[in-house]
Design an enzyme around this catalytic site. Structure first.
Site, PDB file in Angstrom:
ATOM      1  N   LYS A  84       0.864  -1.201   0.000  1.00 62.38           N
ATOM      2  CA  LYS A  84       0.000   0.000   0.000  1.00 62.38           C
ATOM      3  C   LYS A  84       0.889   1.235   0.000  1.00 62.38           C
ATOM      4  O   LYS A  84       2.044   1.194   0.416  1.00 62.38           O
ATOM      5  CB  LYS A  84      -0.946   0.010   1.183  1.00 62.38           C
ATOM      6  CG  LYS A  84      -0.379   0.213   2.568  1.00 62.38           C
ATOM      7  CD  LYS A  84       0.069   1.568   2.976  1.00 62.38           C
ATOM      8  CE  LYS A  84      -1.002   2.630   2.747  1.00 62.38           C
ATOM      9  NZ  LYS A  84      -0.430   3.964   3.187  1.00 62.38           N
ATOM     10  N   THR A 123       3.770   6.356   3.973  1.00 64.58           N
ATOM     11  CA  THR A 123       3.884   5.036   4.555  1.00 64.58           C
ATOM     12  C   THR A 123       3.690   3.988   3.505  1.00 64.58           C
ATOM     13  O   THR A 123       2.621   3.829   2.921  1.00 64.58           O
ATOM     14  CB  THR A 123       2.844   4.771   5.655  1.00 64.58           C
ATOM     15  OG1 THR A 123       3.104   5.698   6.694  1.00 64.58           O
ATOM     16  CG2 THR A 123       2.986   3.370   6.194  1.00 64.58           C
ATOM     17  N   SER A 155      -6.081  17.465   9.209  1.00 68.39           N
ATOM     18  CA  SER A 155      -5.376  16.567  10.136  1.00 68.39           C
ATOM     19  C   SER A 155      -6.040  16.567  11.504  1.00 68.39           C
ATOM     20  O   SER A 155      -6.825  17.451  11.809  1.00 68.39           O
ATOM     21  CB  SER A 155      -3.929  17.006  10.282  1.00 68.39           C
ATOM     22  OG  SER A 155      -3.863  18.225  10.961  1.00 68.39           O
ATOM     23  N   GLU A 171       0.077   9.702  -5.566  1.00 71.93           N
ATOM     24  CA  GLU A 171      -0.948  10.734  -5.504  1.00 71.93           C
ATOM     25  C   GLU A 171      -0.701  11.914  -6.410  1.00 71.93           C
ATOM     26  O   GLU A 171       0.343  12.563  -6.339  1.00 71.93           O
ATOM     27  CB  GLU A 171      -0.961  11.294  -4.097  1.00 71.93           C
ATOM     28  CG  GLU A 171      -1.491  10.334  -3.129  1.00 71.93           C
ATOM     29  CD  GLU A 171      -2.336  11.052  -2.145  1.00 71.93           C
ATOM     30  OE1 GLU A 171      -2.051  12.206  -1.853  1.00 71.93           O
ATOM     31  OE2 GLU A 171      -3.298  10.437  -1.688  1.00 71.93           O
ATOM     32  N   ASN A 192      -2.115  17.135  -0.884  1.00 68.17           N
ATOM     33  CA  ASN A 192      -1.313  17.169   0.327  1.00 68.17           C
ATOM     34  C   ASN A 192      -1.503  18.424   1.156  1.00 68.17           C
ATOM     35  O   ASN A 192      -0.853  18.607   2.170  1.00 68.17           O
ATOM     36  CB  ASN A 192       0.159  16.952  -0.028  1.00 68.17           C
ATOM     37  CG  ASN A 192       0.414  15.500  -0.364  1.00 68.17           C
ATOM     38  OD1 ASN A 192       0.296  14.636   0.490  1.00 68.17           O
ATOM     39  ND2 ASN A 192       0.705  15.230  -1.629  1.00 68.17           N
TER      40      ASN A 192
END
Lengths: 383, 383
Positions: free
Chosen positions: B168, B179, B383, B259, B378
């Site tokens: 992933k 990640t 968040s 992305e 981004n």
């Protein structure tokens, strides 16, 4: 006034046809003495532009009577033909001013891989020599602009001495690789060695701490020339301090005009074991695209700061870092602390403080956010 | 099939409520043996997430019976409470599977600085243990997705051995720091030491050469588990070669799903003095925002490539570099050569070749372009 604020200097800016817009594109700054001490620092990029290859040799004499600057073409990666143009530029300017070509510095900015029309450029040098004036600082500062929206000028006076400077670009940020060109003049009477020492100290604490987009130009030049006209030899420490302040002033003007940027970000690293550690940590955060996108998005995402700190070799305990955003300590001991919700990221100025808890040194790196406008401006121009 | 393609493995993926969308967010992969050899590599970021802190200790035994993975929260910079959640996760999974907690690896991905609800997560572990199946590979690969638009799976079989993997993320690119999580299973009978050697070779030539946006995750994990069910001990060199191919396959799937990216760019550096030089040059170009913006803008701006090469310490003559874009040698001897006008940058795949003329080594780094969509994705998440 900028480069003509100090006694003993004349300058000019003219349109030579290098820019397709017809805007001014050739500047000339002349030191009428009595002394001609000079020092310069250049890009550390190993693939340097032709004007840098010329100027870094010429400055080893410790003397410069004039500098020719052109926008509308960086003369970079243009091979032997490009170097020949630099040489002819210095020869012509020297001939017009009655000095040797070795006393002429040359700076260029604009597209790379593009050879300017030699006749246009040399015609511009002739015209600029005719237009020289003791009030020409503003015209010169306009002629070196590329994507700058405003010209950058600064002046400081102290103890009978004046230092003036002009700058273009935004340290390592702009189409065609930015290029920061800075010319600083002073009427102090100082040797080339003293100028060199002062300039290296000043740039290390100003322009070298500007890291707008991590891309290192091929043409960066900061030139300092002294005329001695004030007939004053200032204390070197005081001169260095004043020069450093002037360089910081110009550096922050560059930061504020960085292409496409919405925010100016000061990243201060405190309680570092060494100044090098503090600089490495600040630079690492300044080069994190994710962090820079977050600031553009007004998102107080301190985790992206910590993640960048973690990529450095600086001395610190990864489990014991504190981070503040605009003075709010959002992270203590590498975990969440004060609520970030109240942090106002609407204003352009943003401060980041990183406490390494590893010593007593500190340093600040300045950067910009990463915006869609930056991507647009750096992708949409035609090379 | 992915992680359940090899004999001796079961897997599952369930929705535990960690993702606000209600999508699957907890995956479990179990090795039913007879052997339980395992090896893993982790992020080199010094500020690591709690699951990494746990798993890198646990893997020192050379054994792993299971791995629990969750999306919807990276459990990074969450302090002691976050580490406690990892520990309880391993304890619960071990209890449900009849193995010790030290035999359970844990991986997390999602937002950083956020503590997941422990009850949700542990409930997910229970449900995942109930849902284990020899066909569960696809479900597991879906449950670890964050901003991935497709799940990434790969399988290779040779000489009676099967290797399967799921992945992933997009190596160091995505909201909340990307990640990259990768789980690879095999039914080969190999020791932990052999698995470790093979995995380090394979990842060094695959995932380590993926540099999408230069940002290093805090959670990256690549885990390799062997069940021995095939009752075959393959030649280690052959196993390593097959594992490397599988890792490259997964790495390129990550690159293709990065992305906001419009292009996949392969930067090959040839005739380098050392492989390290070739990698340093490729990585430098891969991290140039200006170059990446140019590719987004379909602008064959080779000057930005040379300027990035010039920032490295690699062995080369700055005046004698050649650069090709999609096979067209636009730069020879550090100057303009073939006309770039005919280069087609409409397609997603772009190749850059840099000839250092300094030796015989070569290496390729893969990256993406820098797009307005990247900045948007981004900066716009909360968040």
């Amino acid at each position: 006034m900028s480069v003509t604020a100090a006694l003993g200097f004349r300058a000019s800016g003219v349109a030579a046809g290098l820019k397709s817009t017809g805007a001014p594109d050739v500047a000339l700054v002349v030191n009428d003495g009595p002394v001609s001490s000079a020092a310069a620092v250049f890009t550390s990029n190993r693939c340097k532009a032709n004007p840098v290859l010329w100027s870094e040799k010429a400055i080893t004499t410790g003397s410069a009577r004039a500098v020719v600057l052109n926008s509308g073409g960086a003369n970079c990666y243009t091979g032997a033909a490009g170097f020949q143009i630099v040489h002819e530029t210095a020869e012509l300017a020297g001939e017009l001013l009655g000095v040797g070509p070795i006393d002429v510095q040359v700076c260029s900015t604009g597209l790379i891989g593009l050879l300017n029309d030699k006749d246009d450029l040399l015609g511009g040098v002739r015209e600029a020599a005719s237009a020289l004036s003791a009030d020409g600082g503003a015209a010169a500062s306009t002629a070196i602009m590329t994507t700058d929206t405003v010209s950058k000028q600064a002046v400081r006076t102290f103890e009978g001495v004046t230092i003036g400077g002009m700058a273009k670009g935004a340290g390592m940020l702009a189409p065609a690789l930015a290029t920061m060109l800075v010319v600083i003049t002073t009427d102090a009477d100082l040797s080339a060695a003293d100028l060199d020492a002062a300039l290296r100290t000043a740039t290390a604490r100003s322009f070298d701490r500007l890291d707008s987009d991590g891309c290192q130009s091929t043409n960066d030049t900061v030139l300092l020339m002294a005329s001695g006209s004030a007939e004053v030899t200032p204390d070197l420490a005081e001169f260095t301090a004043q020069l450093t302040e002037l360089c910081r002033d110009l550096a922050l003007q560059l930061l504020a005009d960085a292409e496409g940027a919405d925010h100016e970000i000061a990243i201060e690293t405190v309680n570092a074991a060494t100044e090098e550690d503090a600089l490495a940590v600040g630079r690492s955060v300044a080069r994190s695209n994710l962090f820079k996108c977050a600031i553009f998005g007004k998102d107080p995402n301190w985790g992206r700061i910590l993640a960048s700190v973690g990529t450095t070799d600086a001395a610190f305990d990864p489990a014991d870092l504190d981070v503040a955003l605009n003075g709010v300590w959002v992270c203590r001991n590498s975990g969440p602390a004060e609520d970030p919700a109240g942090i106002d990221l609407e204003q352009r100025a943003v401060s980041v403080t990183i406490d390494l808890k590893a010593g007593k040194e500190a340093a600040t790196i300045w950067t910009n956010d990463l915006t869609q406008a930056y991507v647009h401006e750096n992708s949409a121009y035609s090379s």
